[in-house]
Design an enzyme around this catalytic site. Structure first.
Site, PDB file in Angstrom:
ATOM      1  N   ARG A 524      60.721 -25.032 -26.518  1.00  0.00           N
ATOM      2  CA  ARG A 524      61.081 -25.236 -27.901  1.00  0.00           C
ATOM      3  C   ARG A 524      59.871 -25.589 -28.749  1.00  0.00           C
ATOM      4  O   ARG A 524      58.903 -26.184 -28.268  1.00  0.00           O
ATOM      5  CB  ARG A 524      62.093 -26.385 -28.033  1.00  0.00           C
ATOM      6  CG  ARG A 524      63.428 -26.069 -27.368  1.00  0.00           C
ATOM      7  CD  ARG A 524      64.371 -27.229 -27.493  1.00  0.00           C
ATOM      8  NE  ARG A 524      63.675 -28.458 -27.171  1.00  0.00           N
ATOM      9  CZ  ARG A 524      63.985 -29.639 -27.692  1.00  0.00           C
ATOM     10  NH1 ARG A 524      64.971 -29.750 -28.564  1.00  0.00           N
ATOM     11  NH2 ARG A 524      63.313 -30.717 -27.335  1.00  0.00           N
ATOM     12  N   SER A 585      55.848 -30.732 -19.098  1.00  0.00           N
ATOM     13  CA  SER A 585      56.458 -31.410 -17.951  1.00  0.00           C
ATOM     14  C   SER A 585      56.069 -30.776 -16.625  1.00  0.00           C
ATOM     15  O   SER A 585      56.920 -30.272 -15.878  1.00  0.00           O
ATOM     16  CB  SER A 585      57.968 -31.443 -18.119  1.00  0.00           C
ATOM     17  OG  SER A 585      58.290 -32.025 -19.351  1.00  0.00           O
ATOM     18  N   ASP A 639      57.303 -35.716 -20.037  1.00  0.00           N
ATOM     19  CA  ASP A 639      58.608 -35.954 -20.670  1.00  0.00           C
ATOM     20  C   ASP A 639      59.090 -37.403 -20.532  1.00  0.00           C
ATOM     21  O   ASP A 639      59.799 -37.908 -21.405  1.00  0.00           O
ATOM     22  CB  ASP A 639      59.679 -34.966 -20.182  1.00  0.00           C
ATOM     23  CG  ASP A 639      59.798 -34.898 -18.673  1.00  0.00           C
ATOM     24  OD1 ASP A 639      58.948 -35.505 -17.995  1.00  0.00           O
ATOM     25  OD2 ASP A 639      60.735 -34.245 -18.184  1.00  0.00           O
TER      26      ASP A 639
END
Ligand code: ADP
Ligand code: MG
Length: 895
Positions: A524, A585, A639
């Site tokens: 994203r 991540s 994350d």
């Protein structure tokens, strides 16, 4: 007058509905922990959680204490669906007066009966069973049961009043009396009410019976209730038979408006006025009395027996049940009435006979109708609590009223149908009384005990003690210390990676930031506006084609920049130069906030030329290639760090980040002086623990079960991420499947049928655990989930499956808590505090959606770290917001 008498004995329909409602209310009151003590309808738990399935076999002894007899029964079941059990029985009359004497004498007498029966039955030594004989004890009085074989007598009834028994465990009393006899060994394994025996008698293979009603001298009913609603019995799941003791319905006055003056007279003359009001309107012990009082009243009003001496009617009990049955059952009962009344010495005219008949019919009809109300209440309650739209159920029925009153069944069925149209009950006559049923209960109890033993054996290795968890906590702490220390870092199983994030947000951060989220479920791009009024975000998901994931690093980062440019265009942000935070991540060795060497790709990425490179640099180079100047990469974050930062914006005490999703990991604020792998001693730094690999050096080997090893072996990284494989969403379902397979092989589940579906890897997903463990989720829904997997589950299968899921998810939550306990205790020590108050920011679907994970985690953490007061804050979109906040804090600090 006659009209009025008959009207008072008939209950109008709307009244029936109201009474049904009262009965349901009273049932709920009896089941609830808080109101149980005051409830009139006691709803006593029986601890009988299963009906027979036809596989029961063996020889069982039943002792049934009845009104004036002791019945002893020896039943042999052959595991053939219980169609043709072999039975031998003998009836002993109770000696005169024993029911009002000393309790010890009563139990000694029963034990002697058992002894004599066994001596006669096994007269030759060869037929004597070698094993101990299990015994089921039918004890038809109100007891508080706390397990299958423990029942404390609450009060005697039916004319019994032996001393020294109320408040005692009747199983123990009988067992000691039996032990005094010289017998072959007899063990009482279950005690039950006679209604329960009746229910079991009517259950045979393919036709379970979940309600039983005894309409006899007294009246009572039992049914299979959802166990979680039986709050007075702890630690049970599935269903449990509840003994309603509905005879006491109305003792708080709810029946007053249907109570007639005749009922009042019967009540006053009884041994327990004011009690068992319902029973006194329906029990065959009382029906003759109601008729008698009605006739006395009608005579006084000159409606019957005008000019006749009716002194015979003053005598209690002259009007018997048999009299009434003769009068109501026959088409031309008038002749019977005449005969009976004359026999009693009453001069009866034709009209008198007809009126007596009408009264008898009204009293009997009312008794059947009241049974129907009770039954309708139970039917609707069962239907509702099982979340079903309709309910079909078999009702076992026994007793004089049912057996001998010809209209009983018809009335009960039609009235209950009227009151509970959503339910369809079929009445089944009990076969051979409650004795055979009691043998079934005993057999079921033994079957379940054997099954329980095996289940416990399978699950034992997955059940962790407090000491086990303390050990995990201590080991985690050791590994954390080794990971932080420069010399031992390379061999520690917990990497303890520095993140170069040294501050959590303080809420004064402002500005517009870009964020990228790569490595979660989606890629994203986001824009995050951090304003006085709060944080506003917009984001877009972009696809990364497999060819790019597995192509060259250049192509991958070019693609990412293309996405950023597209996003900035769409968001009208092209003219600005925005700081960008990058949530990445994948395991990285970070050398600065904006310098991170990729250690290895995971999750399907394999772009060439990236491992060992600085990921921030790769991104910047791509931006240069694309001549994109609208962004400036200021930070790369894991994350967990993003999660901590996002929550830290709302709660300044948030200094820990936790992820429990596909994988699991944590980060926390460590003192720089303890971080041996980074220069400098001042302040704090967030440490990305990478705790998923805890145990990869063998330190947790003692915890791994056979199931964990099988699951680990089938992963793409055997021997790696061992801690994570006990905890996170990617693995729990598969652990459950391994256990289920073993249990099926052991015939504990699915009737031993190992379907091909069950042998399919990853067939149980972790969201399946969430569904199964949801308390109160109706059986139907779990069965529907299972039938999607082509598994044909019985109710008991689903209950056991739930236990397996609970065991696996509980262990996961506990282990996660042990890890966190090590973290919070270390932080407390670091800061030299007696008490630490800290918040954990959490993300991950398992934590968020599993119905018990978070509460189990928090409870265990309290146990393991009592000096830390830990709150949990769910992160909303931590990866995006967190990355932006790292960027914000970084630019804030730089300014
Ligand atoms: P990620 O960790 O990849 O960022 P999530 O936090 O959404 O993604 O976690 C995904 C994991 O959550 C999946 O592996 C799945 O096993 C698990 N999961 C999905 N739905 C549920 C659910 N309802 N209950 C428990 N776990 C779930
Ligand atoms: Mg995630």
């Amino acid at each position: 007058q006659m009209q009025r008498a008959l009207r008072s004995l008939s209950i109008p329909l709307e009244r029936l509905h109201i009474m049904k409602g009262h009965m349901i209310q009273d049932m709920c009151k009896g089941l609830s922990r808080h109101t149980h003590a005051q409830a009139k309808v006691r709803m006593l738990p029986t601890y009988i959680c299963s009906t027979p399935n036809g596989t029961e076999k063996g020889t069982f002894l039943v002792v049934e204490l009845c009104q004036s007899q002791v019945r002893i029964l020896l039943v042999t079941l052959y595991g053939d669906g219980n169609m043709s059990p072999h039975m031998v029985y003998k009836i002993f009359d109770l000696p005169e007066g024993i029911t009002r004497g000393e309790g010890e004498a009563l139990f000694d007498f029963i034990a002697q009966c058992v002894s004599q029966f066994l001596a006669e039955t096994f007269s030759s030594d060869t037929s004597k069973p070698e094993e101990r004989i299990p015994l089921g004890f039918v004890f038809p009085f109100t007891c508080r049961q706390t397990q299958l074989d423990k029942a404390e007598l609450l009060s005697w009834s039916k004319g019994f009043s032996c001393s020294g028994v109320v408040g005692k465990d009747v199983v123990q009393l009988l067992q000691s009396a039996i032990n005094k006899q010289e017998l072959c060994q007899v063990d009482i394994v279950v005690v039950m009410n006679d209604t329960v025996g009746t229910m079991m008698t009517c259950s045979t293979e393919g036709r379970t019976c979940e309600i039983a009603m005894v309409a006899d001298k007294g009246s009572n009913c039992c049914f299979m209730a959802e166990a979680h609603l039986v709050e007075t019995a702890d630690g049970t799941s599935g269903r449990m038979c509840v003994n309603t003791e509905w005879g006491c319905f109305g003792d708080d006055g709810t029946l007053n408006d249907v109570f007639t003056p005749y009922d009042e007279c019967v009540d006053v003359e009884s041994s327990n006025p004011g009690e068992k009001r319902f029973e006194k309107m329906v029990g065959t012990l009382y029906l003759g009395e109601i008729v008698r009082h009605a006739l006395i009243a009608l005579t006084a009003e000159k409606a019957v027996f005008v000019g006749t001496d009716i002194s015979v009617l003053k005598e209690k009990g002259v009007f018997t049940m048999q009299h009434i049955l003769d009068i109501v059952n026959n088409e031309d009962g008038i002749d019977d009435a005449k005969r009976i009344l004359e026999l009693l010495g009453l001069q009866a005219s034709e009209r008198d006979c007809s009126r007596v008949q009408q009264i008898c019919r009204a009293v009997m009809g009312r008794a059947a109708t009241l049974h129907a109300i009770g039954l309708a209440a139970i039917l609707s309650y069962m239907c509702q609590t099982r979340n079903m739209e309709t309910l079909m159920v078999n009702v076992g029925v026994d007793g004089e009223l049912f057996g001998n009153y010809s209209r009983f069944e018809e009335i009960v069925i039609s009235v209950s149908r009227l009151l509970s149209p959503e339910c369809k009950a079929t009445l089944l006559p009990s076969r051979d009384g409650s004795g055979r049923g009691a043998a079934m209960v005993t057999a079921v109890a033994l079957r379940l005990a054997a099954q329980r033993h095996e289940v416990n054996e399978v699950l034992a290795p997955l059940r962790l003690t407090h000491a086990d968890l303390e050990k995990v906590q201590a080991l985690m702490r050791e590994e954390m210390d080794r990971g932080l220390c420069k010399e031992t870092n390379a061999t520690a199983s917990v990497r303890m990676l520095p993140t170069y994030v040294s501050h959590t947000p303080d809420g004064t951060e402002r500005g517009d930031f870009l964020a990228l989220d790569l490595g979660g479920t989606n890629f994203r791009v986001l824009v995050v506006h951090v304003k006085e009024e709060g944080i506003i975000m917009a984001s877009e998901i972009y696809i990364i084609p497999a060819a790019i994931m597995q192509g060259t690093g250049e192509a991958l980062f070019d693609h990412i920049i293309d996405c950023v440019i597209d996003f900035q265009m769409k968001q009208n942000l092209v003219r600005d130069m925005l700081p960008l935070g990058f949530t990445f991540s994948f395991p990285c060795q970070q050398l600065g906030l904006d310098k991170a060497l990729l250690l290895t790709w995971t999750k399907g990425f394999s772009a060439s030329g990236c491992v060992g490179q600085d990921v921030v640099q790769l991104l910047r180079e791509a931006a240069q290639r694309k001549q994109h100047t609208g962004m400036q990469v200021v930070a790369l974050v894991n994350d967990t760090v993003g999660t901590m930062m996002a929550c830290g914006y709302d709660d300044p005490k948030c200094e820990i980040g936790l992820i429990v999703g596909t994988g699991t990991n944590a980060c926390y604020m460590e003192e720089m002086r303890n971080v041996g792998t980074v220069e400098g001693d001042q302040g704090r730094m967030c440490i990305n623990m990478e705790w998923g690999s805890f145990g990869d050096n063998g330190c947790l080997d003692h915890l791994f079960t056979h199931f964990d090893k099988v699951v680990d072996d089938t992963t793409i990284n055997p021997g790696k991420q061992r801690f994570e494989k006990l905890i996170s969403g990617m693995y729990l379902g598969e652990i459950v499947r391994q256990i289920v397979m073993v249990m099926t092989e052991k015939q504990l589940l699915f009737q031993g049928k190992l379907s091909p579906k069950l042998q399919t890897r990853n067939i149980f997903q972790t969201k399946f655990l969430s569904a199964v463990e949801l308390n109160g989720l109706p059986l139907r829904q779990i069965q529907a989930v299972l039938s999607e997997l082509e598994l044909d589950a019985s109710f008991e299968d689903t209950v056991l499956l739930r236990e397996v899921c609970q065991t696996v998810s509980l262990r996961a939550a506990q282990l996660c808590a042990a890890g966190l306990a090590a973290v919070v205790e270390k932080m407390r020590e670091n800061r030299g505090l007696d008490q630490l108050s800290v918040t954990v920011g959490v993300d991950g679907t398992l934590y968020k959606l599993h119905p018990r994970f978070s509460s189990n985690l928090q409870k265990t953490l309290k146990d393991l770290a009592p000096k830390c007061n830990v709150s949990f804050l769910l992160s909303e979109d931590g990866s995006g917001k967190g990355a932006a906040l790292v960027a914000a804090v970084a630019s804030h600090a730089a300014n």
